[in-house]
Design a protein around this motif. Structure first.
Motif, PDB file in Angstrom:
ATOM      1  N   PRO A 103     -76.285   0.040 -22.456  1.00  0.00           N
ATOM      2  CA  PRO A 103     -75.332   0.589 -21.491  1.00  0.00           C
ATOM      3  C   PRO A 103     -75.325  -0.187 -20.172  1.00  0.00           C
ATOM      4  N   VAL A 104     -76.202  -1.161 -20.052  1.00  0.00           N
ATOM      5  CA  VAL A 104     -76.238  -2.035 -18.883  1.00  0.00           C
ATOM      6  C   VAL A 104     -76.069  -3.473 -19.355  1.00  0.00           C
ATOM      7  N   THR A 105     -75.134  -4.181 -18.762  1.00  0.00           N
ATOM      8  CA  THR A 105     -74.944  -5.591 -19.086  1.00  0.00           C
ATOM      9  C   THR A 105     -74.950  -6.406 -17.804  1.00  0.00           C
ATOM     10  N   TYR A 106     -75.375  -7.651 -17.915  1.00  0.00           N
ATOM     11  CA  TYR A 106     -75.410  -8.585 -16.788  1.00  0.00           C
ATOM     12  C   TYR A 106     -74.315  -9.620 -17.020  1.00  0.00           C
ATOM     13  N   PHE A 107     -73.541  -9.924 -15.984  1.00  0.00           N
ATOM     14  CA  PHE A 107     -72.423 -10.846 -16.154  1.00  0.00           C
ATOM     15  C   PHE A 107     -72.241 -11.650 -14.873  1.00  0.00           C
ATOM     16  N   TRP A 108     -71.460 -12.714 -14.970  1.00  0.00           N
ATOM     17  CA  TRP A 108     -71.206 -13.541 -13.803  1.00  0.00           C
ATOM     18  C   TRP A 108     -69.934 -14.346 -14.011  1.00  0.00           C
ATOM     19  N   GLY A 109     -69.220 -14.566 -12.921  1.00  0.00           N
ATOM     20  CA  GLY A 109     -68.099 -15.491 -12.938  1.00  0.00           C
ATOM     21  C   GLY A 109     -66.863 -15.041 -13.677  1.00  0.00           C
ATOM     22  N   THR A 110     -66.922 -13.894 -14.357  1.00  0.00           N
ATOM     23  CA  THR A 110     -65.782 -13.460 -15.147  1.00  0.00           C
ATOM     24  C   THR A 110     -64.780 -12.732 -14.267  1.00  0.00           C
ATOM     25  N   PRO A 111     -63.495 -12.784 -14.611  1.00  0.00           N
ATOM     26  CA  PRO A 111     -62.513 -12.014 -13.845  1.00  0.00           C
ATOM     27  C   PRO A 111     -62.882 -10.536 -13.836  1.00  0.00           C
ATOM     28  N   ALA A 112     -62.445  -9.850 -12.807  1.00  0.00           N
ATOM     29  CA  ALA A 112     -62.846  -8.455 -12.624  1.00  0.00           C
ATOM     30  C   ALA A 112     -62.386  -7.562 -13.753  1.00  0.00           C
ATOM     31  N   LEU A 113     -61.372  -7.975 -14.494  1.00  0.00           N
ATOM     32  CA  LEU A 113     -60.750  -7.055 -15.427  1.00  0.00           C
ATOM     33  C   LEU A 113     -61.026  -7.389 -16.885  1.00  0.00           C
ATOM     34  N   THR A 114     -61.858  -8.356 -17.149  1.00  0.00           N
ATOM     35  CA  THR A 114     -62.233  -8.639 -18.525  1.00  0.00           C
ATOM     36  C   THR A 114     -63.450  -7.811 -18.887  1.00  0.00           C
ATOM     37  N   SER A 115     -63.746  -7.751 -20.183  1.00  0.00           N
ATOM     38  CA  SER A 115     -64.988  -7.097 -20.585  1.00  0.00           C
ATOM     39  C   SER A 115     -66.145  -7.954 -20.100  1.00  0.00           C
ATOM     40  N   SER A 116     -67.210  -7.318 -19.671  1.00  0.00           N
ATOM     41  CA  SER A 116     -68.307  -8.049 -19.045  1.00  0.00           C
ATOM     42  C   SER A 116     -69.385  -8.401 -20.057  1.00  0.00           C
ATOM     43  N   GLY A 117     -70.268  -9.275 -19.636  1.00  0.00           N
ATOM     44  CA  GLY A 117     -71.433  -9.565 -20.441  1.00  0.00           C
ATOM     45  C   GLY A 117     -71.387 -10.887 -21.171  1.00  0.00           C
ATOM     46  N   THR A 118     -70.245 -11.567 -21.157  1.00  0.00           N
ATOM     47  CA  THR A 118     -70.131 -12.825 -21.872  1.00  0.00           C
ATOM     48  C   THR A 118     -70.432 -13.975 -20.932  1.00  0.00           C
ATOM     49  N   PRO A 119     -71.448 -14.793 -21.214  1.00  0.00           N
ATOM     50  CA  PRO A 119     -71.760 -15.934 -20.351  1.00  0.00           C
ATOM     51  C   PRO A 119     -70.571 -16.871 -20.239  1.00  0.00           C
ATOM     52  N   LEU A 120     -70.381 -17.407 -19.060  1.00  0.00           N
ATOM     53  CA  LEU A 120     -69.251 -18.284 -18.803  1.00  0.00           C
ATOM     54  C   LEU A 120     -69.675 -19.742 -18.924  1.00  0.00           C
ATOM     55  N   THR A 121     -68.862 -20.551 -19.581  1.00  0.00           N
ATOM     56  CA  THR A 121     -69.193 -21.961 -19.753  1.00  0.00           C
ATOM     57  C   THR A 121     -68.072 -22.869 -19.284  1.00  0.00           C
ATOM     58  N   THR A 122     -67.010 -22.303 -18.717  1.00  0.00           N
ATOM     59  CA  THR A 122     -65.885 -23.116 -18.291  1.00  0.00           C
ATOM     60  C   THR A 122     -66.164 -23.769 -16.952  1.00  0.00           C
ATOM     61  N   ALA A 123     -65.233 -24.599 -16.517  1.00  0.00           N
ATOM     62  CA  ALA A 123     -65.408 -25.356 -15.280  1.00  0.00           C
ATOM     63  C   ALA A 123     -65.401 -24.430 -14.067  1.00  0.00           C
TER      64      ALA A 123
END
Length: 345
Positions: A103-123
């Motif tokens: 029930p807790v996920t850690y995320f970064w760099g993703t747009p505010a409205l996407t599902s969270s928790g997926t590591p970002l690898t884009t530029a």
């Protein structure tokens, strides 16, 4: 440990300027000390003038400052302190502290409205400059984290979430009184089972060209309730085609209306367009509570075809994948307006 090393690697080097797309607003306007509508929660149930202030805020601002909300100031201070301790841990330990099934996920760099928790690898030019924890409040008390800092923070957030659920219900009931709506169960529109907390950390940055802490957007929620206690500003709202800074004021909350509230009100109330700028004075930590309708509750409005929040969320996620941004309510309008669609981007 160097503070920068606590950030995800992609956020450690804020030296990649990018050119912004048009955001719908003129340069930031320096205004009077605090132009925001002020709502006193203790007066709201019986003070006609306060009810009128709330109605005007919902129609013309989509955002207001809340005082006398009943949350102890010590709890708000404790939340900020614990959040700062949690974020100061190494990136690797935060990343390993929870997974997608928790029930807790850690995320970064993703747009505010996407599902969270997926590591970002884009530029870097495609990201927002923040990291965060997403917490599903209905399941949070059962979560048993390994990190001591996350364990203590969980307990505090559970207590905080109970206050926010109470505040959300009272505000929603006060808002719909003026709308002449046939709403019998407010608990279906601000459903406790949908409540989530997102805790964000935005890095200090002296280069305003590097990008945004969070992109221009509207929330998909009914209500969003924000605590920003550490006196570092960053949140800005779009008002009359100009950006206004929402300054942190101790022991107050910022409440903004989301897309679901705009649809429920038949566009009488406003889902506010906002963004987060980086601050050159220090990093910023904010805690935001989002509440939504029950997933299967059908929202009926003369301006929109009937839809559920589940259908709305699915459409948002599809648009982000296919066109690269949230379109939002215009997808459900009987007659879409291109200017409104552009503002929602």
């Amino acid at each position: 440990m160097n503070n920068s090393e606590s950030y995800p690697p992609i956020l450690r080097h804020l030296s990649h300027p990018r050119h912004h797309q048009p955001d719908g607003g003129d340069p930031i306007r320096e205004s009077e000390p605090d132009p925001l509508p002020l709502i006193d929660l203790q007066l709201l149930s019986h003070d006609m003038n306060m009810q009128k202030v709330l109605e005007d805020a919902c129609k013309h601002w989509g955002l207001f400052r809340l005082v006398n909300h009943g949350i102890p100031s010590t709890l708000l201070t404790q939340l900020q302190h614990q959040a700062k301790q949690l974020f100061s841990l190494s990136f690797e330990s935060k990343q390993a502290s929870c997974n997608a099934a928790d029930p807790v996920t850690y995320f970064w760099g993703t747009p505010a409205l996407t599902s969270s928790g997926t590591p970002l690898t884009t530029a870097p030019q495609n990201i927002n400059w923040f990291e965060g924890f997403n917490m599903s409040l209905p399941h949070l008390s059962q979560f048993q984290p390994q990190l001591p800092q996350l364990h203590s923070f969980r307990d505090t957030v559970v207590e905080y979430g109970e206050h926010l659920s109470r505040i959300g219900r009272r505000l929603f009931e006060a808002m719909v009184k003026k709308l002449d709506l046939n709403i019998e169960a407010s608990s279906s529109y601000v459903a406790e089972s949908t409540g989530i907390m997102r805790i964000y950390r935005y890095p200090k940055c002296s280069n305003s060209d590097v990008g945004l802490g969070m992109e221009v957007h509207t929330d998909s929620s009914v209500l969003s309730i924000l605590s920003q206690e550490n006196e570092v500003s960053g949140l800005e709202l779009l008002k009359d085609h100009q950006w206004l800074t929402v300054k942190p004021v101790s022991n107050t909350l910022i409440v903004n209306l989301g897309d679901m509230m705009q649809a429920i009100s038949d566009d009488k109330y406003k889902s506010v367009t906002h963004r987060v700028k980086l601050n050159n004075e220090g990093e910023r930590i904010s805690l935001c509570y989002f509440v939504f309708p029950d997933e299967e509750l059908e929202i009926n409005s003369s301006n929109y075809r009937p839809f559920t929040y589940k259908q709305f969320r699915t459409q948002v996620q599809q648009d982000i994948k296919t066109v690269g941004n949230k379109v939002g309510l215009p997808r459900f309008q009987h007659t879409p307006h291109s200017s409104h669609e552009n503002l929602q981007k």
